[in-house]
Motif scaffolding. Structure first.
Motif, short mmCIF file in Angstrom:
data_model
loop_
_atom_site.label_atom_id
_atom_site.label_comp_id
_atom_site.label_asym_id
_atom_site.label_seq_id
_atom_site.Cartn_x
_atom_site.Cartn_y
_atom_site.Cartn_z
N LEU A 1 73.59 11.12 51.24
CA LEU A 1 72.65 10.85 52.33
C LEU A 1 73.35 10.91 53.68
N ALA A 2 74.56 10.38 53.77
CA ALA A 2 75.32 10.44 55.01
C ALA A 2 75.59 11.89 55.40
N LEU A 3 75.87 12.73 54.42
CA LEU A 3 76.11 14.15 54.70
C LEU A 3 74.82 14.84 55.15
N CYS A 4 73.69 14.45 54.57
CA CYS A 4 72.40 15.00 55.01
C CYS A 4 72.16 14.68 56.48
N ALA A 5 72.42 13.42 56.87
CA ALA A 5 72.22 13.01 58.26
C ALA A 5 73.19 13.74 59.18
N LEU A 6 74.41 13.95 58.72
CA LEU A 6 75.43 14.57 59.56
C LEU A 6 75.15 16.05 59.80
N PHE A 7 74.71 16.76 58.77
CA PHE A 7 74.60 18.21 58.86
C PHE A 7 73.17 18.75 59.00
N LEU B 1 73.32 8.79 63.89
CA LEU B 1 73.59 7.91 62.75
C LEU B 1 74.51 8.58 61.74
N GLY B 2 74.31 9.89 61.52
CA GLY B 2 75.18 10.60 60.59
C GLY B 2 76.64 10.56 61.02
N LYS B 3 76.87 10.71 62.34
CA LYS B 3 78.24 10.65 62.84
C LYS B 3 78.85 9.25 62.68
N LEU B 4 78.01 8.24 62.83
CA LEU B 4 78.48 6.87 62.70
C LEU B 4 78.69 6.47 61.23
N ALA B 5 77.88 7.04 60.34
CA ALA B 5 77.88 6.59 58.94
C ALA B 5 78.90 7.30 58.07
N ILE B 6 79.31 8.51 58.44
CA ILE B 6 80.17 9.29 57.54
C ILE B 6 81.54 8.65 57.36
N GLY B 7 82.10 8.08 58.43
CA GLY B 7 83.41 7.44 58.31
C GLY B 7 83.42 6.28 57.34
#
Length: 252
Positions: free
Chosen positions: A103-109, A119-125
């Motif tokens: 899900l984090a990758l979905c938000a990021l890309f 949110l994706g940038k904040l959550a992936i780490g």
């Protein structure tokens, strides 16, 4: 958490009473599927930290199964326990409860809205270290009927995939190395199950992303339309129009 103990008990009984491997696998999975409501994700979806609630009961059981594998590994014997602490931490909770790294990758890309891109940038780490509070409370998943569906279903899928892969010998059973739950996926899979474990985690992360993607796109599209200044009535009207449009016919 109870399903994982039941699966282990069923598998042990199958071995004791000379049930063949295929039947043992089927019985174990049936036991798991029957008892999946006791998984921690429903609690997480209501804002309660389910893992912490039950860990006081389940951790000693899982760690004893882990110790059994470690002893067998040191003695050069077959590893007896598929279900153990490493199985749960490293092959079910990929990115945290709900297996949310996909899900984090979905938000990021794939996010279209500024809200979920950020949110994706904040959550992936944190997600790489199996910490998913930015997603659970940032999307939010808590009390969100749309995201509740994949949040509960995804770890069940991860457990079935991992269990079948290990019980059939495609992936090595976890060797009893008790690594921290924050160890990043792929690296953790390699430490506990060798390169086959790392490859399994890669597959699981991609599969988890596919499970989350259609649900994520629904909330992302709504967020994008809100950012464009559309009202709730306009959003509902457009969604209804998209649903009723003939296949292959572009909508305004």
């Amino acid at each position: 958490m109870t399903p994982f103990v039941i699966v282990g008990i069923v598998k042990s009984l199958s071995s004791h009473y000379k049930v063949d491997d295929v039947a043992g696998i089927v019985l174990s999975l049936v036991a798991f599927l029957i008892l999946t409501p006791s998984l921690v994700t429903p609690e997480g979806a209501t804002g309660i930290h389910g893992s912490q609630i039950v860990s006081g009961v389940m951790s000693p059981i899982w760690l004893s199964l882990t110790a059994g594998n470690a002893e067998a590994f040191a003695a050069g014997q077959a590893l007896p326990n598929i279900i153990n602490s490493q199985f749960y931490d490293n092959f079910i909770k990929l990115g945290g409860a709900g297996s949310t790294l996909g899900l984090a990758l979905c938000a990021l890309f794939f996010a279209k809205s500024k809200q979920f891109k950020t949110l994706g940038k904040l959550a992936i780490g944190p997600g790489l270290f199996n910490i998913n509070e930015p997603l659970v409370f940032g999307i939010p998943i808590v009390l969100n009927p749309i995201m509740l569906i994949p949040f509960i279903i995804n770890p069940i899928i991860m457990a079935i995939v991992a269990y079948v892969a290990m019980s059939t010998g495609l992936v090595n059973v976890a060797n009893g190395v008790n690594i921290p739950w924050t160890t990043p996926p792929i690296f953790s899979g390699f430490l506990v199950s060798g390169w086959t474990g790392a490859l399994l985690q890669v597959f699981q992360i991609g599969l988890g992303g596919l499970v989350y993607y259609p649900f994520f796109k629904m909330i992302d599209q709504k967020a994008y339309m809100v950012e464009q200044g559309k009202s709730e009535e306009e959003i509902l009207a457009e969604q209804t129009s998209d649903t009723n449009a003939p296949t292959g016919t572009p909508t305004a």
